[in-house]
Design a protein around this motif. Structure first.
Motif, PDB file in Angstrom:
ATOM      1  N   LEU A  63      57.232  19.319  16.936  1.00 28.29           N
ATOM      2  CA  LEU A  63      57.020  20.116  15.735  1.00 28.29           C
ATOM      3  C   LEU A  63      55.636  19.864  15.138  1.00 28.29           C
ATOM      4  O   LEU A  63      55.207  18.715  14.986  1.00 28.29           O
ATOM      5  N   ALA A  64      54.955  20.947  14.811  1.00 22.74           N
ATOM      6  CA  ALA A  64      53.701  20.846  14.062  1.00 22.74           C
ATOM      7  C   ALA A  64      54.004  20.696  12.577  1.00 22.74           C
ATOM      8  O   ALA A  64      53.386  19.903  11.879  1.00 22.74           O
ATOM      9  N   ILE A  65      54.958  21.491  12.094  1.00 20.03           N
ATOM     10  CA  ILE A  65      55.369  21.462  10.689  1.00 20.03           C
ATOM     11  C   ILE A  65      56.893  21.350  10.621  1.00 20.03           C
ATOM     12  O   ILE A  65      57.610  22.061  11.315  1.00 20.03           O
ATOM     13  N   LYS A  66      57.359  20.436   9.784  1.00 23.00           N
ATOM     14  CA  LYS A  66      58.793  20.339   9.496  1.00 23.00           C
ATOM     15  C   LYS A  66      58.961  20.238   7.987  1.00 23.00           C
ATOM     16  O   LYS A  66      58.530  19.266   7.368  1.00 23.00           O
ATOM     17  N   ILE A  67      59.570  21.263   7.397  1.00 22.82           N
ATOM     18  CA  ILE A  67      59.828  21.299   5.959  1.00 22.82           C
ATOM     19  C   ILE A  67      61.321  21.142   5.751  1.00 22.82           C
ATOM     20  O   ILE A  67      62.115  21.905   6.304  1.00 22.82           O
ATOM     21  N   GLY A 120      65.597  24.138  -1.817  1.00 19.41           N
ATOM     22  CA  GLY A 120      66.254  23.821  -0.553  1.00 19.41           C
ATOM     23  C   GLY A 120      65.716  24.579   0.642  1.00 19.41           C
ATOM     24  O   GLY A 120      66.465  24.893   1.570  1.00 19.41           O
ATOM     25  N   LEU A 121      64.418  24.856   0.647  1.00 20.66           N
ATOM     26  CA  LEU A 121      63.829  25.620   1.747  1.00 20.66           C
ATOM     27  C   LEU A 121      63.619  24.733   2.973  1.00 20.66           C
ATOM     28  O   LEU A 121      63.139  23.606   2.864  1.00 20.66           O
ATOM     29  N   ASN A 122      63.941  25.260   4.145  1.00 17.03           N
ATOM     30  CA  ASN A 122      63.738  24.562   5.412  1.00 17.03           C
ATOM     31  C   ASN A 122      62.959  25.458   6.371  1.00 17.03           C
ATOM     32  O   ASN A 122      63.203  26.659   6.441  1.00 17.03           O
ATOM     33  N   LEU A 123      62.019  24.849   7.085  1.00 17.81           N
ATOM     34  CA  LEU A 123      61.188  25.620   8.008  1.00 17.81           C
ATOM     35  C   LEU A 123      60.639  24.687   9.077  1.00 17.81           C
ATOM     36  O   LEU A 123      60.240  23.561   8.783  1.00 17.81           O
ATOM     37  N   LYS A 124      60.633  25.175  10.326  1.00 17.28           N
ATOM     38  CA  LYS A 124      60.056  24.415  11.433  1.00 17.28           C
ATOM     39  C   LYS A 124      59.073  25.302  12.188  1.00 17.28           C
ATOM     40  O   LYS A 124      59.352  26.468  12.440  1.00 17.28           O
ATOM     41  N   VAL A 125      57.926  24.705  12.528  1.00 17.72           N
ATOM     42  CA  VAL A 125      56.927  25.386  13.346  1.00 17.72           C
ATOM     43  C   VAL A 125      56.620  24.480  14.530  1.00 17.72           C
ATOM     44  O   VAL A 125      56.239  23.326  14.346  1.00 17.72           O
ATOM     45  N   LYS A 126      56.784  25.002  15.719  1.00 17.29           N
ATOM     46  CA  LYS A 126      56.556  24.193  16.911  1.00 17.29           C
ATOM     47  C   LYS A 126      55.074  23.984  17.183  1.00 17.29           C
ATOM     48  O   LYS A 126      54.238  24.829  16.876  1.00 17.29           O
ATOM     49  N   LEU A 171      53.653  16.977   8.726  1.00 16.25           N
ATOM     50  CA  LEU A 171      52.652  17.580   9.596  1.00 16.25           C
ATOM     51  C   LEU A 171      52.477  16.678  10.808  1.00 16.25           C
ATOM     52  O   LEU A 171      52.017  15.541  10.669  1.00 16.25           O
ATOM     53  N   LEU A 172      52.922  17.157  11.975  1.00 12.41           N
ATOM     54  CA  LEU A 172      52.879  16.356  13.204  1.00 12.41           C
ATOM     55  C   LEU A 172      53.485  14.975  12.981  1.00 12.41           C
ATOM     56  O   LEU A 172      52.978  13.955  13.449  1.00 12.41           O
ATOM     57  N   GLY A 173      54.594  14.954  12.237  1.00 15.59           N
ATOM     58  CA  GLY A 173      55.333  13.724  12.003  1.00 15.59           C
ATOM     59  C   GLY A 173      54.858  12.879  10.841  1.00 15.59           C
ATOM     60  O   GLY A 173      55.447  11.841  10.542  1.00 15.59           O
ATOM     61  N   HIS A 174      53.830  13.311  10.137  1.00 12.32           N
ATOM     62  CA  HIS A 174      53.276  12.566   9.006  1.00 12.32           C
ATOM     63  C   HIS A 174      53.620  13.254   7.686  1.00 12.32           C
ATOM     64  O   HIS A 174      53.511  14.472   7.574  1.00 12.32           O
ATOM     65  N   ASP A 175      54.006  12.488   6.707  1.00 11.14           N
ATOM     66  CA  ASP A 175      54.359  13.018   5.390  1.00 11.14           C
ATOM     67  C   ASP A 175      53.089  13.471   4.675  1.00 11.14           C
ATOM     68  O   ASP A 175      52.208  12.665   4.373  1.00 11.14           O
ATOM     69  N   VAL A 176      52.999  14.772   4.399  1.00 10.83           N
ATOM     70  CA  VAL A 176      51.794  15.337   3.776  1.00 10.83           C
ATOM     71  C   VAL A 176      51.567  14.772   2.379  1.00 10.83           C
ATOM     72  O   VAL A 176      50.421  14.654   1.927  1.00 10.83           O
TER      73      VAL A 176
END
Length: 252
Positions: free
Chosen positions: A6-10, A27-33, A68-73
């Motif tokens: 995942l590039a982005i995990k919300i 409660g929004l959820n979103l994933k971008v590979k 972002l790529l596993g790091h907490d923004v």
């Protein structure tokens, strides 16, 4: 190439502006590979730019996490900042400076050394057709030329994830074509693209996966091909109008 990383995990994102003015997320959820060309679309005031700002840490969530790529923004570390580039809708450079001076400044801010800055500056000015105006003041440029400077600043540090908010608004056909081709080349070389625009015909040729957002909620997400098939539409514009309506939207 798209993979399962995942590039982005919300996760469970909550956000509201002070005074509750503007869009609210709950409660929004979103994933971008990683490696994906991802498009985020919605009417005026739907929350697109706010969500992009939360992805980059320009805004802080009231609840939930953005990774972002596993790091907490939210930690705003130099490591996180080095991973992404952001090309905002508003011009993000110094108008009184030249392209070279802007790229030197923003390259240093991104942590590049002098040799890296020079190499990337020469490369980007060539790719984006700005070599012959490299030392001219940007405030003398056309809108399309300013868009190219904006893009160069966003990629000066060769980010892994590039977030773009209306990167071609107000440009001519030639500039739009050149910018889109450059973005496709970046993606071919591994850069994840997260893109939003009102240019829906342009988006069809750029985005593989799309999400539609309205009133702070993701109302549809899938590959563009599958969404068009599911809703029996032959264009992203037709799909957009079916899911978000045809009424006027006032972004206030």
């Amino acid at each position: 190439m798209v993979n399962n990383e995942l590039a982005i995990k919300i996760s469970n994102l909550g956000f509201h502006y002070p005074g509750n003015d503007g869009v609210t997320f709950s409660g929004l959820n979103l994933k971008v590979k990683k490696g994906e060309r991802f498009g985020l679309f919605g009417p005026n005031g739907a929350g697109k730019t706010t969500l992009l700002s939360l992805m980059t840490g320009l805004l802080s969530a009231n609840q939930g996490t953005v990774e972002l790529l596993g790091h907490d923004v939210s930690r705003h570390s130099n490591k996180v900042n080095a991973l992404f580039g952001f090309v905002p809708q508003d011009f993000s450079f110094y108008q009184e400076m030249s392209p070279v001076e802007n790229l030197e400044f923003f390259g240093a801010w991104a942590g590049l050394n002098r040799r890296q800055i020079k190499t990337r500056t020469d490369e980007l000015l060539h790719i984006l057709g700005l070599e012959n105006v490299r030392n001219k003041q940007v405030d003398k440029f056309s809108g399309g030329m300013k868009r190219r400077v904006n893009l160069a600043i966003g990629v000066i540090h060769d980010p892994s994830v590039l977030i773009l908010d209306e990167p071609t608004v107000g440009v001519d056909v030639q500039t739009r074509h050149a910018i889109i081709n450059y973005l496709l080349e970046l993606n071919k070389n591994g850069t994840t693209l997260i893109y939003t625009s009102h240019q829906l015909s342009e988006a069809e040729g750029l985005c593989e996966e799309v999400a539609l957002i309205d009133s702070g909620e993701i109302i549809a997400q899938n590959t563009l091909t599958e969404l068009l098939k599911e809703h029996s539409k032959d264009s992203l514009e037709g799909l957009f109008l079916e899911l978000t309506g045809k009424e006027y939207r006032n972004d206030v």
